[in-house]
Structures are given as structure tokens and as C-alpha cells.
Scaffold this motif. Structure first.
Motif, mmCIF file in Angstrom:
data_model
loop_
_atom_site.group_PDB
_atom_site.id
_atom_site.type_symbol
_atom_site.label_atom_id
_atom_site.label_comp_id
_atom_site.label_asym_id
_atom_site.label_seq_id
_atom_site.Cartn_x
_atom_site.Cartn_y
_atom_site.Cartn_z
ATOM 1 N N MET A 135 0.847 -1.184 0.000
ATOM 2 C CA MET A 135 0.000 0.000 0.000
ATOM 3 C C MET A 135 0.891 1.247 0.000
ATOM 4 O O MET A 135 1.846 1.327 0.770
ATOM 5 C CB MET A 135 -0.928 -0.001 1.219
ATOM 6 N N PRO A 136 0.590 2.220 -0.878
ATOM 7 C CA PRO A 136 1.451 3.395 -0.976
ATOM 8 C C PRO A 136 1.288 4.329 0.220
ATOM 9 O O PRO A 136 0.303 4.238 0.957
ATOM 10 C CB PRO A 136 0.969 4.064 -2.260
ATOM 11 N N THR A 137 2.257 5.182 0.408
ATOM 12 C CA THR A 137 2.179 6.193 1.468
ATOM 13 C C THR A 137 1.128 7.237 1.103
ATOM 14 O O THR A 137 0.345 7.670 1.939
ATOM 15 C CB THR A 137 3.552 6.865 1.650
ATOM 16 N N SER A 138 1.123 7.647 -0.173
ATOM 17 C CA SER A 138 0.078 8.556 -0.638
ATOM 18 C C SER A 138 -0.062 8.412 -2.146
ATOM 19 O O SER A 138 0.778 7.797 -2.794
ATOM 20 C CB SER A 138 0.394 10.003 -0.255
ATOM 21 N N GLY A 139 -1.127 8.976 -2.669
ATOM 22 C CA GLY A 139 -1.353 8.906 -4.103
ATOM 23 C C GLY A 139 -2.747 8.406 -4.422
ATOM 24 O O GLY A 139 -3.462 7.934 -3.535
ATOM 25 N N GLU A 140 -3.132 8.571 -5.676
ATOM 26 C CA GLU A 140 -4.448 8.128 -6.116
ATOM 27 C C GLU A 140 -4.289 7.371 -7.421
ATOM 28 O O GLU A 140 -3.409 7.676 -8.216
ATOM 29 C CB GLU A 140 -5.360 9.330 -6.384
ATOM 30 N N ALA A 141 -5.173 6.394 -7.624
ATOM 31 C CA ALA A 141 -5.188 5.693 -8.908
ATOM 32 C C ALA A 141 -6.619 5.322 -9.224
ATOM 33 O O ALA A 141 -7.368 4.909 -8.334
ATOM 34 C CB ALA A 141 -4.305 4.457 -8.850
ATOM 35 N N TYR A 142 -7.012 5.505 -10.465
ATOM 36 C CA TYR A 142 -8.371 5.168 -10.900
ATOM 37 C C TYR A 142 -8.280 4.296 -12.132
ATOM 38 O O TYR A 142 -7.561 4.614 -13.083
ATOM 39 C CB TYR A 142 -9.159 6.447 -11.216
#
Lengths: 276, 298
Positions: A76-83
Motif C-alpha cells: 500500500m502506498p504512502t500517498s497517491g491516487e489511482a483510478y
């Protein structure tokens, strides 16, 4: 089950203006033993369009595999978004999905081919069973149908069908990799992630696997992200390429452009290493 | 300290110092709460603090604790061991329950209010109000496909049973059929995959939409789960490999002549073998010419 054409091939997406995958500001930090911060990747942003193959190239430790692991929910990333447009209408950030949605994502919307087949395959389940696992997750409940589908995928990846009920533990490395690719195609995922798929195979087998992937990509119009340290692999498979160094994307563009006219000093170094 | 045998021999004197039904009230209360939770979530394994019992773990402590938590002085109790009321274990359990509570002992399935059983469901149909308590060695149906208890629990929570199905698929590929003989996995109420305890396939259809209450107790593994009356229980099966029970074509019970019963084979002195009904009470009734209703499914 999704609507498929007669041959089980996803119909080509004509409205290719909308990206299939949008990644914004993907950042992953690890904590070192001394408490310091280790940046695996930082502010990685890119789009992938339907039917294209995106290459990510970089040396080991550049963060390219971390990007794939985050997308496939292994990390799981520390931060960020993906769609992903096929996943809940492209409205849910992949990294905010609940566990059940994430499982659906991994069994229906995406698949991953790992460098080491041990990670992607259960070696103590038959080759056919490995493919069946994804089909069973999609509620297939007829053994004859499952076997027909599994043999279809295995023959596409040139695995002899008389080995279908054998354990991949007893297969050669190249054949394990082909079973892994067959498994990755099961359920027709919208996006296939390929992590260093030829590393560790000898050169003649590498060529065979690359040919296979390119052939399948052309026939199925598969959308994929290919991660490799090897520019040869990227040149062969990728339409567009990101170059990563120390967790950052240092250059992005059409693969041919990057190979012919590299702008960033690191890319220049990389290209020179290959061609000389 | 009273040994179990003195406890059993002399009810009056030995019971000074023991609680009614052996267990203390807090233990009974905890078990009843676990049962209620189990009724509310059919097929879900509810953890409970399994107590030390005067029999070894693995000998029916889970079932016994359920029985003792429920039994009252006016109950009529029956204990079955592999269909048999007369095995040493069944007799000892039945006496312990009766002597610590004053409940009436019976061998008659129809007369019993509480039946504790190991590895069988009676042939005779059980009715509303009756309770069947099954002793369970391994409550986790996913044990074979997932060694981690924590991972198995999250698989249940997410209804992630694809690996269970995969195990069945592999079985069919390698052996041409699902080879599970006893304890065939079932889906309860369309939600939880459940280990029905090692009952033969013959008994699996009886669980579906039955009139009685089924309680499952695993003492060593500290789990209680429930199939309430009129609950849908389906064996896991592929469309083209349907579930099937054992068949005893043309065979009948050598003692009673019963045909519609689960038969077990035992060797005879002349080197041959004979088949007898495993449910001894049912065989007795057939032998006595009684009408017995065995149509669980209606």
C-alpha cells in the motif's frame, strides 16, 4: 461473466481518448532500521490508455517495481491516487477500496506476471488449477467449462496441453513463466502488469516469451504495463515509456523517441549502455 | 478429590461440591451466548473458552459442554457414538450427563429432547424442539487450504471461497470425483462454508431445511457453530459433478433387514464380511417391526 466476443477476446475500445488507468502522485516511503526515511518512489504520475503498452525502465532500486506492487495491492502506498475505468466506474481510488473490492480488482480487473513464477503461481496446484483459481473466483462452477477455458489459455501461451494436470513445480522456468502468463490472461483483465518477466530466463527462452507476449498483445489488444531494467524488452513491447531513477520519473515519452533522442542524462547513459 | 468413577457411582454423596450439570454457571452462560450468536449467524464459527472436562479433549468435550450448558432436569437425553448408543464412550457420557442433572436417559431417538452425537445424524427424522449436538474435531473447513487461522477467518468474512473450490477442482482432476468421504463441505444459508463434522455423505442432505436445531461444538479448537431449523444447507458441488451420497445397492442390515440406512461393513469369523446399520436404535426399531419415518427431506 463479462460480455466477450466469440473468441473470448475483449472487443477493441474505439473511444480511446479516456485513459484506462490514471495514477496521480504515487509515493511510497519505507522506514529504515535507523528510523530514516527511504523513498521507494515519489510523486509518480502517469496515464495508461486502452490497448497500449506502457514501459517503465530503470536500474534496480529505481522504484519501478514498487509502482507495480502498489497498483496490484501487494504494497500500500504512502500517498497517491489511482483510478481504473473498469473498476467501479473509475470513481474509486484503488488505494481506498475495501478488502473485498481489492480482491475483485486482483481477480477480475488486473493481473500480474511476476519475475519469479513462485510468486504468481501456486506450484503445488496443477497448471490448469492455477488458471481455474481465477475462473473460480469469477463464479465459474462447471468443471468442463473451466477446463476448456484453461486449455484455451494454455494453448495460446504454448504450454503443451498434456501437461495441464501436472504441477508447475516440475516445469522449466520458461514454461512456468508461460503458465503464469496464461493465468494472467484468465478472466480477461482490463490491465496486465508484467514485472521483469524475462529476467532469469536464458536468452533463447527470453525471445520466445517476448514473442508470445507481443503476439498476444496484438491479438487481444491487451493493455499492459511492462517493467524492466532491459531496454531491449522495452523497445520490443512498449508504445510509451517512463524512465525512473531514484524513485522519480525523469523522462517520459514515446519509446522510439526516448531511444533515439534521450533528453535526461540518465536516459542517455542508459541508451548508450545498450547500443554500445 | 472424587474420581469420575466415584462421581458416576454415587450420585448423592459425590455431588456435594459439584455444580448442576458439572459446569459452573458462568461457563454455561458463556456457551449459551455463543449458541445464540451462532443461531443468529448460521454456519459462523463462534469462539468460546472451552473448559477442562472430565474426559480428554478429542473425546467429545465440545459436544459435552454444549449438552451440559443446555440440559435441564426434565430433559430426555441420548448419546450416539458412530450411530451406536452402547459404545463405552456413549454410555459414559450419557451417565455423566444424567447423574449430574437428573435428566432421563434414553436410546430412543423420538423420545429424546437432547441428542449428543459423534459422526452420525440419526436415520429417524427429528422434529421441532429436538436438539442434535454434534462433536467436532476440526471446525475450520478451510484448514486444508489455508493454514493460518487469521487468514481463514478473513476468507470467511469476505466470503472468499475460491481456494476451497480450487481444492475440489483439483480433487476432480486427479481422482475423477470429490474424494471427501466424511465431513463433506457445505454452504450454510448461502453465506458460510461449514465443516459438518465427520458425518458420512449419507447424512449431509439431512442438514438441509431440517425441523430440529443442529449445534456443533469443537472443544479442542474452542469453536461453536449452529445450523438453525429450516436453514438452507447445500453441499459444495460443480454443475457437472453433482454431490452424491454413498450407495448400498441391494445390501441390507444383516441384523434387522433395514435397507434405507447407512450401512457399515465388519469382518466375520469365516473371513467374509457383513453389513449392518450404523444407527443401532433405528435397527432395533426395524427389528421390532415399528414404523420409522426416515424421510428428512420433504
Amino acid at each position: 461473466m463479462e460480455a466477450l466476443t466469440e473468441s473470448g477476446i475483449r472487443p477493441p475500445d474505439t473511444a480511446a481518448e479516456q485513459p484506462l488507468l490514471r495514477v496521480k502522485g504515487l509515493t511510497k516511503h519505507y522506514q529504515s532500521a535507523s528510523g530514516g526515511r527511504i523513498v521507494a518512489c515519489e510523486d509518480v504520475t502517469f496515464d495508461v490508455y486502452p490497448g497500449e503498452v506502457l514501459g517503465i525502465v530503470g536500474e534496480s532500486g529505481s522504484g519501478k517495481s514498487t509502482v507495480l506492487q502498489c497498483l496490484f495491492q501487494d504494497v500500500m502506498p504512502t500517498s497517491g491516487e489511482a483510478y481504473l475505468s473498469s473498476f467501479l466506474g473509475g470513481t474509486r481510488n484503488l488505494w481506498e477500496a475495501d478488502r473485498r473490492e481489492r480482491r475483485h480488482l486482483r481477480t477480475h480487473d488486473m493481473s500480474m506476471v511476476y519475475q519469479n513464477p513462485r510468486q504468481g503461481l501456486n506450484l503445488m496446484v496443477t497448471a490448469g488449477g492455477n488458471i481455474a483459481e481465477r475462473l473460480l473466483a469469477a463464479e465459474w462452477r462447471k468443471v468442463a467449462d473451466i477446463r476448456a477455458k484453461a486449455s484455451d489459455y494454455l494453448s495460446r501461451t504454448e504450454v503443451p496441453l498434456d501437461r495441464m494436470d501436472d504441477f508447475p513445480a516440475f516445469f522449466s522456468g520458461g514454461m512456468q513463466q508461460r503458465v503464469q502468463i496464461a493465468k494472467a490472461l484468465a478472466n480477461n483483465p482490463a490491465l496486465v502488469l508484467l514485472d521483469e518477466l524475462t529476467t532469469g530466463l536464458d536468452v533463447s527462452v527470453q525471445a520466445g516469451v517476448l514473442d508470445l507476449v507481443r503476439d498476444i498483445q496484438h491479438r487481444l489488444g491487451m493493455t499492459a504495463i511492462v517493467v524492466s531494467h532491459d531496454l531491449g524488452v522495452i523497445r520490443l513491447l512498449a508504445d510509451r515509456t517512463l524512465v525512473m531513477k531514484d524513485g522519480h520519473v525523469v523522462e517520459a515519452g514515446l519509446t522510439d523517441q526516448i531511444l533515439e533522442d534521450p533528453q535526461h542524462p540518465y536516459t542517455q547513459l542508459l541508451v548508450n549502455c545498450v547500443t554500445h | 478429590m472424587s474420581s469420575v468413577s466415584t462421581l458416576l457411582e454415587d450420585r448423592g454423596a459425590a455431588f456435594a461440591g459439584y455444580s448442576f450439570a458439572f459446569l459452573d454457571d458462568m461457563a454455561k452462560r458463556e456457551i449459551r451466548r455463543a449458541i445464540l450468536k451462532g443461531v443468529a449467524i448460521p454456519g459462523h464459527q463462534v469462539p468460546f473458552g472451552s473448559r477442562e472436562m472430565p474426559i480428554a479433549r478429542g473425546w467429545g468435550t465440545g459436544g459435552l459442554q454444549l449438552t451440559l450448558a443446555l440440559v435441564g432436569g426434565s430433559d430426555v437425553i441420548k448419546v450416539i457414538d458412530q450411530g451406536d448408543d452402547a459404545s463405552v464412550n456413549a454410555v459414559n457420557l450419557r451417565r455423566l450427563i444424567a447423574k449430574t442433572t437428573g435428566a432421563t436417559e434414553t436410546l430412543d431417538t423420538a423420545a429424546a429432547t437432547l441428542i449428543q452425537t459423534r459422526h452420525r445424524i440419526p436415520e429417524e427424522v427429528m422434529r421441532e424442539g429436538q436438539v442434535l449436538i454434534l462433536q467436532v474435531p476440526i471446525p475450520e473447513p478451510l484448514r486444508l487450504v489455508e493454514r493460518s487461522v487469521a487468514a481463514a477467518r478473513s476468507m470467511h468474512a469476505e466470503m472468499d471461497y475460491s481456494r476451497m473450490w480450487l481444492a475440489l477442482y483439483e480433487d476432480i482432476v486427479r481422482r475423477g470425483e470429490v474424494s471427501a468421504g466424511a465431513g463433506y463441505p457445505v454452504m450454510v444459508n448461502g453465506r458460510f462454508v461449514m465443516a459438518p463434522s465427520p458425518i458420512p455423505r449419507w447424512d449431509i442432505p439431512k442438514l438441509d431445511n431440517a425441523r430440529c436445531l443442529f449445534l456443533f461444538g469443537a472443544g479442542r479448537e474452542k469453536r461453536i457453530y449452529v445450523v438453525p431449523p429450516f436453514t438452507k444447507v447445500e453441499p459444495l458441488e460443480f454443475d457437472d459433478y453433482p454431490f452424491d451420497t454413498e450407495h448400498f445397492d441391494g445390501k441390507e442390515c444383516a441384523l434387522s433387514g433395514a435397507t434405507n440406512a447407512y450401512l457399515v461393513e465388519s469382518p466375520t469369523e469365516d473371513g467374509g464380511s457383513r453389513w449392518t446399520a450404523s444407527d443401532t436404535n433405528y435397527a432395533d426399531k426395524v427389528l421390532a417391526g415399528q414404523e420409522v419415518d426416515t424421510q428428512w427431506k420433504r
